[in-house]
Design a protein around this motif. Structure first.
Motif, PDB file in Angstrom:
ATOM      1  N   PRO A   1       0.825  -1.213   0.000  1.00 55.57           N
ATOM      2  CA  PRO A   1       0.000   0.000   0.000  1.00 55.57           C
ATOM      3  C   PRO A   1       0.858   1.261   0.000  1.00 55.57           C
ATOM      4  CG  PRO A   1       0.138  -0.867   2.221  1.00 55.57           C
ATOM      5  CD  PRO A   1       0.922  -1.813   1.347  1.00 55.57           C
TER       6      PRO A   1
ATOM      7  N   ALA B   1      -7.604   3.768  -7.335  1.00 56.87           N
ATOM      8  CA  ALA B   1      -7.377   2.536  -6.581  1.00 56.87           C
ATOM      9  C   ALA B   1      -8.676   1.895  -6.096  1.00 56.87           C
ATOM     10  CB  ALA B   1      -6.456   2.814  -5.392  1.00 56.87           C
ATOM     11  N   LYS B   2      -9.587   2.688  -5.590  1.00 61.60           N
ATOM     12  CA  LYS B   2     -10.841   2.137  -5.067  1.00 61.60           C
ATOM     13  C   LYS B   2     -11.677   1.514  -6.180  1.00 61.60           C
ATOM     14  CE  LYS B   2     -14.822   3.353  -2.171  1.00 61.60           C
ATOM     15  NZ  LYS B   2     -15.477   4.438  -1.390  1.00 61.60           N
TER      16      LYS B   2
ATOM     17  N   CYS C   1      -9.670  -2.892  -0.591  1.00 58.78           N
ATOM     18  CA  CYS C   1      -8.452  -3.707  -0.572  1.00 58.78           C
ATOM     19  C   CYS C   1      -8.628  -4.897   0.372  1.00 58.78           C
ATOM     20  CB  CYS C   1      -7.272  -2.844  -0.156  1.00 58.78           C
ATOM     21  SG  CYS C   1      -5.690  -3.717  -0.170  1.00 58.78           S
TER      22      CYS C   1
ATOM     23  N   GLN D   1      -8.888   1.440   1.225  1.00 64.12           N
ATOM     24  CA  GLN D   1      -8.460   0.421   2.181  1.00 64.12           C
ATOM     25  C   GLN D   1      -9.527  -0.654   2.411  1.00 64.12           C
ATOM     26  OE1 GLN D   1      -8.785   3.649   2.741  1.00 64.12           O
ATOM     27  NE2 GLN D   1      -9.557   4.160   4.788  1.00 64.12           N
TER      28      GLN D   1
ATOM     29  N   LEU E   1      -3.369   4.695  -2.285  1.00 64.12           N
ATOM     30  CA  LEU E   1      -4.432   3.949  -1.617  1.00 64.12           C
ATOM     31  C   LEU E   1      -5.196   4.853  -0.656  1.00 64.12           C
ATOM     32  CD1 LEU E   1      -5.555   0.951  -0.986  1.00 64.12           C
ATOM     33  CD2 LEU E   1      -4.062   1.087   0.997  1.00 64.12           C
TER      34      LEU E   1
ATOM     35  N   LEU F   1      -0.184  -0.707  -4.720  1.00 65.98           N
ATOM     36  CA  LEU F   1      -1.339   0.198  -4.762  1.00 65.98           C
ATOM     37  C   LEU F   1      -0.921   1.621  -4.383  1.00 65.98           C
ATOM     38  CD1 LEU F   1      -3.985  -2.106  -3.049  1.00 65.98           C
ATOM     39  CD2 LEU F   1      -3.655  -1.719  -5.499  1.00 65.98           C
TER      40      LEU F   1
END
Length: 458
Positions: free
Chosen positions: A306, A444-445, A319, A316, A310, A381
């Protein structure tokens, strides 16, 4: 009774700090230390006496506590994890300002009977607190992007001369104690604030975590000076703990980057620095969501690295969902955490703890690096500089010599980024152009959520 309360407060600080060393007890430790501070404040308000008299200005005290408490509570509730470093810097600056104000107030009580030691402590609190306040405000501005790196030729020499002038004026006042002491005190205050500004301005953005930690230790020392002035054991203990902890953390972070504190303070690493990224790197390889999902789903061992990306995407929780899904398919998933990943120490640990990721799955750099050789897929990430092989292979790189997560040893590396722009240090990443590396572009999400949907179908 007040002495007993101060003793209890001091003990809770030490116990709370000890409990902060592990995530399982950190929340409880924080509450214990806060409870010790609370009873110490109440004890001071209602039990402290001077010449047999109790405090009289209860309404002013209550007003200050109410206003400050509301601002602190609302700010802490509303702050995003990505903005946590700048809030830490801002709150630390407030601590330095308080310590400086204590010294200013104590100047009113200076007279012919005041000892040189008492004056020395007053000036120490004033100088260190002012530098911490001004420097923390500049660091806050740098972290949220409102203040850019500013440096001029000979700035470090100017800073040294300015510091010498400040110390010389303080030594003169302590030794001579002139009648017009207030003017000298004002000069020290203004010059210390100026020094705090110029002290932090040239330091690059990538070094801000170290600077914040150093300024935090300054605030602790300044608070300890206040404890000396008021003969207050709980204030002294708290200041010493903050000062020593901040100093140790600064040293550990410098060690993690394989740099000396002197190099951090004069190196101007990060921000506008473009480093050695100007050389031709070649072409990069891009991977689609479907292919990435297949690679992850059929791996035996996956390591997630991470980074700040991120945190920016607030990914998070997604993830963690990906981690749970992969483990349900028999994949072993672990997280590799670099000591200076993110914008402050422990940034990634706190971020993942917020998503209920088991702490046992978080591997420090020393634990993670030996495992990369046997890892099938590394999913990066939003991390950049902490996985850059240039730190080991390119002597011309600004990060050369910094220990990194050696993700390039894994069989496959998938890097999720928004674009090919350089990271926080402002230098190109050689990893992105390696044959085993594939770029997975996007927020990222959103990417994590799409990967989850794809893997569910595999």
């Amino acid at each position: 009774m007040l002495s007993l309360i101060y003793l209890i407060g001091s003990v809770t600080f030490i116990v709370g700090l000890k409990m902060l060393s592990h995530p399982a007890t950190a929340r409880k430790g924080n509450l214990i230390a806060a409870g010790g501070m609370f009873i110490s404040i109440l004890g001071t308000i209602f039990l402290y006496t001077h010449n047999g008299e109790h405090l009289h200005n209860f309404w002013w005290i209550a007003g200050g506590l109410l206003i400050g408490g509301v601002i602190g509570l609302v700010s802490a509730k509303k702050v995003k994890m990505t903005a946590m470093p700048e809030m830490v810097s801002l709150f630390n600056g407030m601590g330095g300002a308080c310590a400086a104000l204590i010294s200013i107030v104590e100047f009113e009580h200076v007279n012919a009977e005041t000892t040189s030691l008492h004056l020395l402590i007053i000036f120490a609190g004033l100088i260190i607190g002012s530098i911490s306040f001004a420097g923390s405000i500049i660091a806050w501005g740098k972290l949220n992007g409102k203040i850019k790196d500013i440096a001029f030729k000979g700035q470090h020499i100017f800073n040294i001369i300015l510091l010498i002038v400040i110390l010389a004026i303080a030594a003169f006042v302590i030794g001579v104690q002139p009648v017009t002491m207030a003017w000298w005190m004002l000069a020290v205050l203004l010059l210390s604030l100026l020094y705090g500004v110029f002290f932090v301005l040239p330091i690059g953005g990538a070094d801000m975590p170290v600077v914040i930690s150093l300024l935090n230790s300054f605030t602790g020392v300044a608070a300890a000076c206040g404890g000396f002035l008021y003969n207050n054991p709980v204030m002294l203990t708290g200041g010493i703990l903050v000062g020593s902890a901040g100093t140790i953390l600064t040293i550990l972070m410098c060690k993690a980057m394989n740099r000396s504190l002197k190099n951090v303070l004069i190196g101007s690493f990060g921000g506008s620095n473009t480093g050695s990224g100007s050389k031709e790197q070649g072409a990069y390889r891009e991977i689609g969501l479907s292919d990435a999902a297949v690679v992850l789903a059929y791996a035996h061992k996956v390591m997630i690295v991470p980074g700040y990306g991120l945190a920016v995407a607030q990914a998070q929780h997604a993830c963690h969902e990906l981690e749970v899904l992969l483990e349900a398919k028999g994949v072993e998933v672990r997280y590799a955490i670099h000591p200076v990943a993110g914008r402050m120490p422990g940034h990634m640990n706190v971020l993942l703890a917020e998503a209920d990721v088991p702490y046992e799955k978080l591997l420090e750099m020393e634990q993670a690096n030996p495992r990369f050789n046997t890892t099938d897929v590394v999913l990066v990430l939003g991390a950049n500089d902490v996985v850059n092989p240039a730190a080991k292979s390119d002597p011309a790189s600004p990060i050369y010599g910094m220990p990194i997560l050696e993700v390039e040893h894994a069989k496959t590396v998938i890097v999720n980024k928004r674009s090919m722009k350089p990271g926080y240090a402002g230098i190109e990443n050689e990893l992105f152009f390696r044959p085993k590396t594939a770029m997975l572009f996007g927020d990222a999400k959103a990417v994590m959520q799409q990967l989850i949907a794809e893997i569910t179908q595999v």
